[in-house]
Design an enzyme around this catalytic site. Sequence first.
Site, PDB file in Angstrom:
ATOM      1  N   ASP A  31     -36.811   5.831 -19.324  1.00 33.70           N
ATOM      2  CA  ASP A  31     -35.787   5.844 -20.374  1.00 33.70           C
ATOM      3  C   ASP A  31     -35.305   4.445 -20.729  1.00 33.70           C
ATOM      4  O   ASP A  31     -35.014   4.157 -21.892  1.00 33.70           O
ATOM      5  CB  ASP A  31     -34.593   6.689 -19.926  1.00 33.70           C
ATOM      6  N   GLU A  64     -16.800  13.468 -19.463  1.00 28.15           N
ATOM      7  CA  GLU A  64     -17.622  14.337 -18.628  1.00 28.15           C
ATOM      8  C   GLU A  64     -18.936  13.639 -18.312  1.00 28.15           C
ATOM      9  O   GLU A  64     -19.343  12.702 -19.016  1.00 28.15           O
ATOM     10  CB  GLU A  64     -17.890  15.664 -19.350  1.00 28.15           C
ATOM     11  N   LYS A 113     -22.900  12.853 -18.163  1.00 25.84           N
ATOM     12  CA  LYS A 113     -24.000  13.056 -19.112  1.00 25.84           C
ATOM     13  C   LYS A 113     -25.212  13.576 -18.342  1.00 25.84           C
ATOM     14  O   LYS A 113     -25.869  12.838 -17.626  1.00 25.84           O
ATOM     15  CB  LYS A 113     -24.350  11.758 -19.834  1.00 25.84           C
ATOM     16  N   CYS A 167     -48.828  -2.314  20.882  1.00 24.40           N
ATOM     17  CA  CYS A 167     -48.561  -2.811  19.526  1.00 24.40           C
ATOM     18  C   CYS A 167     -47.153  -3.391  19.422  1.00 24.40           C
ATOM     19  O   CYS A 167     -46.163  -2.748  19.789  1.00 24.40           O
ATOM     20  CB  CYS A 167     -48.742  -1.682  18.520  1.00 24.40           C
TER      21      CYS A 167
END
Length: 684
Positions: A35, A115, A117, A435
Amino acid sequence: MQVPADIVQRVRALREEIDQHSYRYYVLDQPSIPDSEYDQLFRDLLELEARYPDLVVPESPSQRVGATAASEFAQVTHRAPMLSLNNAFEDDDVLAFDRRVREALGVAEIEYAAEPKFDGLAISLTYEDGRFAGGATRGDGYTGEDVTANLRSIRAIPLRLADASPPRLLEVRGEVIMLKRDFEALNAQQRARNEKTFANPRNAAAGSLRQLDPRVTAQRALTFFAYGIGGAEEASVVLDLHSQLLDYLAAQRFRVAPERRVVHGVAELLRYYQDIGAQRERLPYEIDGVVYKVNHLRDQERLGFVARAPRFAIAHKYPAQEAVTDLLGIEVQVGRTGALTPVARLKPVFVGGVTVTNATLHNEDEIRRKDIRIGDQVIVRRAGDVIPEVVAVVANRRPPNAREFVMPERCPVCGSVVQRLAGEAVARCTAGLYCAAQRKQALLHFASRRAMDIEGVGEKLADQLVDHGVVRDPSDLYRLDVKRLAGLERMAERSAANVMAAIEASKHTTFPRFVYALGIRNVGEATAKDLARHFGTLDALMAAGITDLLGVPDVGPVVATSIAGFFSEPHNRAVVQALREQGVHWEEREVPQAPRSMASGRTFVLTGVLPNLSREEAAARIEAAGGKVSGSVSRRTDYVVVGKDSGSKREKARELDIPILDEGALIALLTERQRNDAQTEKNP
């Protein structure tokens, strides 16, 4: 005014690119850019058209809302256009919006309804005399797609309004979304089926709602949040405020955002933006901003609309959580448990409020599934404090020299063999005791209470021992002395002496504890006891092959592979030898050779589905007992093992008079031992 040729060309190119991305997003449900990049393209076009008004034409994306409705669905013309909102990206944009509203209405302070979105798919629902009559997508704002059948499957959409005297006609507008938890569950299900996963909840919601088969939509966990009314006829309730309108919709049993709030003035708008932003990651749904609307409906009418958006509302967007950048390379990191994780090295990109240079690629299967290659342009997502991840490739931008990733066969830290067990997505380094990447984890497990029980060796001391290079593997614990320990931070001489006493005491242990302390993957305390009981000595266990290991009760192919892989690694064997040389010991016993199983030398055929064992597990057990598994029934077959839905092999066994076993009889046969070879010869 003469417009420069390069500007004309740039505007034309922007329009074509925006149209293409709109088509992919709204019609194909295959977004190719995030977007944030789309928003930037649109802003670039708006700025150029504002600077050169002569370039504005009716077919420009700036003069329309979205894309054309897909031809697979019937088209619906909206009674009133479903226009999108203008965006605010900075506080100054919100200040300018508030100033315009105040000047247009001639008041000093505005009351707003604020509010979240929602990041989903805009939908219009029509109710006639209180009954759900149909619904459509926004489409291009004027014409949408009839998705009534699919909407009926969404349980959050009431089929009848709660109002005893509903309007003759009511158009409810809102957003179809997928909650975060449902999105994760859907993608997990898609991966299990080896099917396409979705990049984000918005993409999942859009793809689910626009299924041609409503039964597919019904299987997806979609929900609907209402945020407005597109129109009403013969309504018995008169509403003056947008906040009242939302309360009315809630009373009609629609979901509305519980985070909605009435605020006064621009300072409270910005405070609301900050408050919701702080909650964003904890919300059950994705949002990409908040929406401010003038609360009084009469004032909304006075303010009206511009070409593509209302003047009385604006969307205040949060920093983009997705961005496009170049994948420069893939490196492999080794975690504390030996897991190898591929990490993307990225061209720096600003996303989610920070500059990102690295992102997780999870595992090799995810790289293959997403077809990620070195040199690709990729979409990177970052949400809050979550580690950034590569969610998709911009396939149409792939360079010809893009290279596929290959998981290394050797650990990049210690050079030991890398192993990936059947049924697991993660590859692991097999050198658990050696390791460097696994040292702290190996040391803590080795010293834990149920393993070697070395009191005093906790997380803080283990960190110091490893960070200062004092301990490289567990055998180094037995080379420590009081002076070396006392020199560490927060370790007085007395504390050091106590730790040394615990280390010395741990030298005398038990065989099961020692096996468990080695930290072999998939080997817990119970399995360690079974291994010790079965093999009796460490040398016998270390020499065991997979077939031998499968003879241990409750050891299946995965566990057997883990054990065999661990002891086949020279580094691990060297550490075990060093521990023994440092005086770690236990009582061992020779296990007498067990008599052969009744299955030894016999040929078995498996058919059907067994109740508890998979085909592979049953075959492994038969082979561990000395038997053979064949794929076809012949006169040389000794037993046919049958399960549910067995077919022709059962019938052929009956024709040839071959013994038929169920799972219980098979297990009993595998555990039954021949008394002696002479008995076998007399009774073959």
